[in-house]
Design a protein around this motif. Structure first.
Motif, PDB file in Angstrom:
ATOM      1  N   MET A   1     -10.583   1.611 -11.373  1.00 49.09           N
ATOM      2  CA  MET A   1     -10.915   2.614 -10.382  1.00 49.09           C
ATOM      3  C   MET A   1     -12.017   3.534 -10.914  1.00 49.09           C
ATOM      4  SD  MET A   1      -7.789   5.398 -10.596  1.00 49.09           S
ATOM      5  CE  MET A   1      -6.569   4.234 -10.033  1.00 49.09           C
ATOM      6  N   ILE A   2     -12.508   4.390 -10.044  1.00 54.33           N
ATOM      7  CA  ILE A   2     -13.444   5.442 -10.422  1.00 54.33           C
ATOM      8  C   ILE A   2     -12.642   6.723 -10.619  1.00 54.33           C
ATOM      9  CG2 ILE A   2     -15.431   6.818  -9.713  1.00 54.33           C
ATOM     10  CD1 ILE A   2     -16.238   3.964 -10.106  1.00 54.33           C
ATOM     11  N   LEU A   3     -12.817   7.373 -11.759  1.00 50.18           N
ATOM     12  CA  LEU A   3     -12.153   8.641 -12.027  1.00 50.18           C
ATOM     13  C   LEU A   3     -13.211   9.741 -12.099  1.00 50.18           C
ATOM     14  CD1 LEU A   3     -10.644   6.313 -14.069  1.00 50.18           C
ATOM     15  CD2 LEU A   3      -9.070   8.239 -14.255  1.00 50.18           C
ATOM     16  N   LEU A   4     -13.222  10.630 -11.117  1.00 52.81           N
ATOM     17  CA  LEU A   4     -14.117  11.777 -11.141  1.00 52.81           C
ATOM     18  C   LEU A   4     -13.470  12.852 -12.003  1.00 52.81           C
ATOM     19  CD1 LEU A   4     -14.930  11.967  -7.316  1.00 52.81           C
ATOM     20  CD2 LEU A   4     -16.254  10.823  -9.103  1.00 52.81           C
ATOM     21  N   ALA A   5     -14.147  13.259 -13.067  1.00 50.79           N
ATOM     22  CA  ALA A   5     -13.549  14.186 -14.023  1.00 50.79           C
ATOM     23  C   ALA A   5     -14.333  15.496 -14.061  1.00 50.79           C
ATOM     24  CB  ALA A   5     -13.509  13.559 -15.412  1.00 50.79           C
ATOM     25  N   ALA A   6     -13.682  16.586 -13.663  1.00 53.33           N
ATOM     26  CA  ALA A   6     -14.318  17.899 -13.725  1.00 53.33           C
ATOM     27  C   ALA A   6     -14.318  18.386 -15.167  1.00 53.33           C
ATOM     28  CB  ALA A   6     -13.572  18.893 -12.834  1.00 53.33           C
ATOM     29  N   THR A   7     -15.464  18.872 -15.622  1.00 50.87           N
ATOM     30  CA  THR A   7     -15.608  19.353 -16.994  1.00 50.87           C
ATOM     31  C   THR A   7     -15.891  20.849 -17.004  1.00 50.87           C
ATOM     32  OG1 THR A   7     -17.942  18.727 -16.953  1.00 50.87           O
ATOM     33  CG2 THR A   7     -16.392  17.125 -17.871  1.00 50.87           C
ATOM     34  N   PRO A   8     -15.671  21.535 -18.121  1.00 48.52           N
ATOM     35  CA  PRO A   8     -15.864  22.991 -18.179  1.00 48.52           C
ATOM     36  C   PRO A   8     -17.264  23.409 -17.742  1.00 48.52           C
ATOM     37  CG  PRO A   8     -14.681  22.240 -20.125  1.00 48.52           C
ATOM     38  CD  PRO A   8     -15.125  20.999 -19.398  1.00 48.52           C
ATOM     39  N   ILE A   9     -17.335  24.542 -17.027  1.00 47.56           N
ATOM     40  CA  ILE A   9     -18.629  25.092 -16.628  1.00 47.56           C
ATOM     41  C   ILE A   9     -19.136  26.102 -17.651  1.00 47.56           C
ATOM     42  CG2 ILE A   9     -18.230  24.697 -14.178  1.00 47.56           C
ATOM     43  CD1 ILE A   9     -17.491  27.627 -13.877  1.00 47.56           C
ATOM     44  N   GLY A  10     -18.362  26.335 -18.692  1.00 52.23           N
ATOM     45  CA  GLY A  10     -18.784  27.270 -19.733  1.00 52.23           C
ATOM     46  C   GLY A  10     -17.775  27.342 -20.863  1.00 52.23           C
ATOM     47  N   ASN A  11     -16.565  27.729 -20.512  1.00 49.62           N
ATOM     48  CA  ASN A  11     -15.524  27.924 -21.515  1.00 49.62           C
ATOM     49  C   ASN A  11     -14.804  26.608 -21.793  1.00 49.62           C
ATOM     50  OD1 ASN A  11     -13.110  28.682 -22.913  1.00 49.62           O
ATOM     51  ND2 ASN A  11     -13.332  30.748 -22.120  1.00 49.62           N
ATOM     52  N   VAL A 114     -18.429  26.722  -7.659  1.00 56.86           N
ATOM     53  CA  VAL A 114     -18.389  27.148  -6.263  1.00 56.86           C
ATOM     54  C   VAL A 114     -17.147  27.975  -5.984  1.00 56.86           C
ATOM     55  CG1 VAL A 114     -18.301  26.377  -3.861  1.00 56.86           C
ATOM     56  CG2 VAL A 114     -19.758  25.174  -5.503  1.00 56.86           C
ATOM     57  N   VAL A 115     -15.972  27.411  -6.243  1.00 59.13           N
ATOM     58  CA  VAL A 115     -14.748  28.131  -5.910  1.00 59.13           C
ATOM     59  C   VAL A 115     -14.480  29.281  -6.884  1.00 59.13           C
ATOM     60  CG1 VAL A 115     -13.707  26.190  -4.712  1.00 59.13           C
ATOM     61  CG2 VAL A 115     -13.334  26.435  -7.160  1.00 59.13           C
ATOM     62  N   THR A 116     -14.959  29.178  -8.121  1.00 64.45           N
ATOM     63  CA  THR A 116     -14.796  30.282  -9.064  1.00 64.45           C
ATOM     64  C   THR A 116     -15.572  31.494  -8.585  1.00 64.45           C
ATOM     65  OG1 THR A 116     -14.521  28.735 -10.911  1.00 64.45           O
ATOM     66  CG2 THR A 116     -15.087  31.005 -11.458  1.00 64.45           C
ATOM     67  N   ALA A 117     -16.832  31.295  -8.177  1.00 66.79           N
ATOM     68  CA  ALA A 117     -17.644  32.403  -7.663  1.00 66.79           C
ATOM     69  C   ALA A 117     -17.042  32.974  -6.393  1.00 66.79           C
ATOM     70  CB  ALA A 117     -19.068  31.921  -7.415  1.00 66.79           C
ATOM     71  N   LEU A 118     -16.598  32.111  -5.510  1.00 64.19           N
ATOM     72  CA  LEU A 118     -15.986  32.568  -4.266  1.00 64.19           C
ATOM     73  C   LEU A 118     -14.763  33.441  -4.549  1.00 64.19           C
ATOM     74  CD1 LEU A 118     -15.912  32.251  -1.111  1.00 64.19           C
ATOM     75  CD2 LEU A 118     -14.333  30.348  -1.508  1.00 64.19           C
ATOM     76  N   ARG A 179     -26.317  43.201   4.370  1.00 69.89           N
ATOM     77  CA  ARG A 179     -25.269  42.160   4.399  1.00 69.89           C
ATOM     78  C   ARG A 179     -24.653  42.028   3.009  1.00 69.89           C
ATOM     79  NH1 ARG A 179     -25.976  36.543   7.688  1.00 69.89           N
ATOM     80  NH2 ARG A 179     -24.243  35.344   6.813  1.00 69.89           N
ATOM     81  N   PRO A 180     -23.332  42.101   2.896  1.00 76.22           N
ATOM     82  CA  PRO A 180     -22.695  42.103   1.571  1.00 76.22           C
ATOM     83  C   PRO A 180     -22.820  40.765   0.868  1.00 76.22           C
ATOM     84  CG  PRO A 180     -21.044  41.964   3.299  1.00 76.22           C
ATOM     85  CD  PRO A 180     -22.362  42.209   3.992  1.00 76.22           C
ATOM     86  N   ALA A 181     -22.976  40.833  -0.438  1.00 76.32           N
ATOM     87  CA  ALA A 181     -23.131  39.615  -1.231  1.00 76.32           C
ATOM     88  C   ALA A 181     -22.686  39.879  -2.660  1.00 76.32           C
ATOM     89  CB  ALA A 181     -24.585  39.145  -1.206  1.00 76.32           C
ATOM     90  N   ALA A 182     -22.600  38.814  -3.431  1.00 77.77           N
ATOM     91  CA  ALA A 182     -22.277  38.925  -4.855  1.00 77.77           C
ATOM     92  C   ALA A 182     -23.098  37.890  -5.607  1.00 77.77           C
ATOM     93  CB  ALA A 182     -20.784  38.688  -5.098  1.00 77.77           C
ATOM     94  N   VAL A 183     -23.680  38.309  -6.714  1.00 78.18           N
ATOM     95  CA  VAL A 183     -24.374  37.391  -7.617  1.00 78.18           C
ATOM     96  C   VAL A 183     -23.462  37.177  -8.823  1.00 78.18           C
ATOM     97  CG1 VAL A 183     -26.380  37.011  -9.084  1.00 78.18           C
ATOM     98  CG2 VAL A 183     -26.659  38.136  -6.865  1.00 78.18           C
ATOM     99  N   CYS A 184     -23.048  35.931  -9.029  1.00 81.46           N
ATOM    100  CA  CYS A 184     -22.115  35.601 -10.103  1.00 81.46           C
ATOM    101  C   CYS A 184     -22.895  34.849 -11.185  1.00 81.46           C
ATOM    102  CB  CYS A 184     -20.976  34.746  -9.572  1.00 81.46           C
ATOM    103  SG  CYS A 184     -20.116  35.490  -8.159  1.00 81.46           S
ATOM    104  N   ARG A 185     -22.896  35.420 -12.375  1.00 87.13           N
ATOM    105  CA  ARG A 185     -23.748  34.902 -13.450  1.00 87.13           C
ATOM    106  C   ARG A 185     -22.906  34.483 -14.649  1.00 87.13           C
ATOM    107  NH1 ARG A 185     -26.496  36.792 -17.999  1.00 87.13           N
ATOM    108  NH2 ARG A 185     -25.339  38.754 -17.957  1.00 87.13           N
TER     109      ARG A 185
END
Length: 272
Positions: A1-11, A114-118, A179-185
């Motif tokens: 099968m194909i296994l999609l594996a999410a990897t750390p975005i930083g930590n 995406v979901v972390t920033a949200l 318009r409200p917003a957030a910049v996530c860095r």
């Protein structure tokens, strides 16, 4: 099968036990950047040395079929440089083709910018849309933003640090300066920062220079106020463009909050 594996975005601490086990057992890993993946395996203390196959934006179309065919006989782990494969990263064509060819696909869930920033933005999370990177060309960018100006969902974008100030200025011009917003860095990293405010305020802040990986979260647009006369005119315009009357009244009713039944009756009366 194909296994999609999410990897750390930083930590690196965000690497799950399941991800580590998958890496230890993998015989083949399709990676966006094989050098990056080798480094990740080393940092995670993975002793296994699987075969690494480069799979990136420039070769995915050509390599997808062979990878999927190979996945009939052995597991293929698919990773991007960070986060979830297929989400503004390579992997979509492989998954699409696997579905067409009847090859199983599963996912090892994990970090996603995406979901972390949200989640940390402080903006509504019940309805949202991920828009990826905004177009670079001015005309394409303006058209794309104008289409989103009245979107009632929270919007999530990726952007590079060198273009952040200009993008926020364009957002302020098209969406409205307040318009409200957030910049996530640098999410999950040592210098993580979430800057919240109106779009014009954030554009002024970004003009001083911002570094790192950037996610922009923008609040929903205000509902556009229509009078019954304006709503009827919109229905008539859509019908003239080829939309069925029933569909046009339903769409305009959803956009305006007016009664679809009343709009339909008014449109029939106007015809007569």
């Amino acid at each position: 099968m194909i296994l999609l594996a999410a990897t750390p975005i930083g930590n690196l601490g965000d690497a799950s036990a399941r991800l580590r086990e998958t890496f230890e057992a993998a015989t083949v890993i399709a990676a966006e950047d094989t050098r990056h993946t080798i480094q990740l395996l080393r940092l995670l203390g993975i002793e296994n040395r699987p075969e690494l196959i480069a799979l990136h934006d420039h070769n995915e179309h050509e390599r997808a079929a062979s990878l999927v065919e190979r996945a009939r006989d052995e597991d293929i782990v698919l990773v991007s440089d960070a986060g979830m494969p297929t989400v503004s990263d390579p992997g979509f064509r492989v998954v699409q083709l696997a579905a067409e060819m009847g090859v199983d696909v599963t996912c090892i869930p994990g970090p996603s910018a995406v979901v972390t920033a949200l989640a940390v933005s402080g903006l509504p999370t019940d309805r949202f849309a991920f828009e990826g990177f905004v177009p670079r060309k001015a005309g394409d960018r303006t058209r794309a933003l104008e289409e989103l100006a009245n979107d009632r969902r929270t919007l999530v974008f990726f952007e590079g640090p060198s273009r952040l100030a200009a993008t926020l200025a364009d957002f302020a011009r098209v969406f409205g300066s307040d318009r409200p917003a957030a910049v996530c860095r640098e999410l999950t990293k040592m210098h993580e920062e979430v800057k919240r405010g109106g779009l014009a305020e954030l554009a002024e802040w970004a003009a001083e220079g911002v570094r790192g990986e950037i996610v922009i979260v923008v609040g929903a647009g205000a509902a556009k106020v229509f009078s019954p006369e304006d709503a009827l005119a919109e229905v008539q315009n859509r019908v003239a463009a080829g939309t069925r009357l029933k569909d046009a009244t339903r769409e305009v009713a959803e956009a305006t909050g007016l009664s679809a039944r009343d709009l339909y009756a008014a449109a029939l009366a106007a015809r007569n």
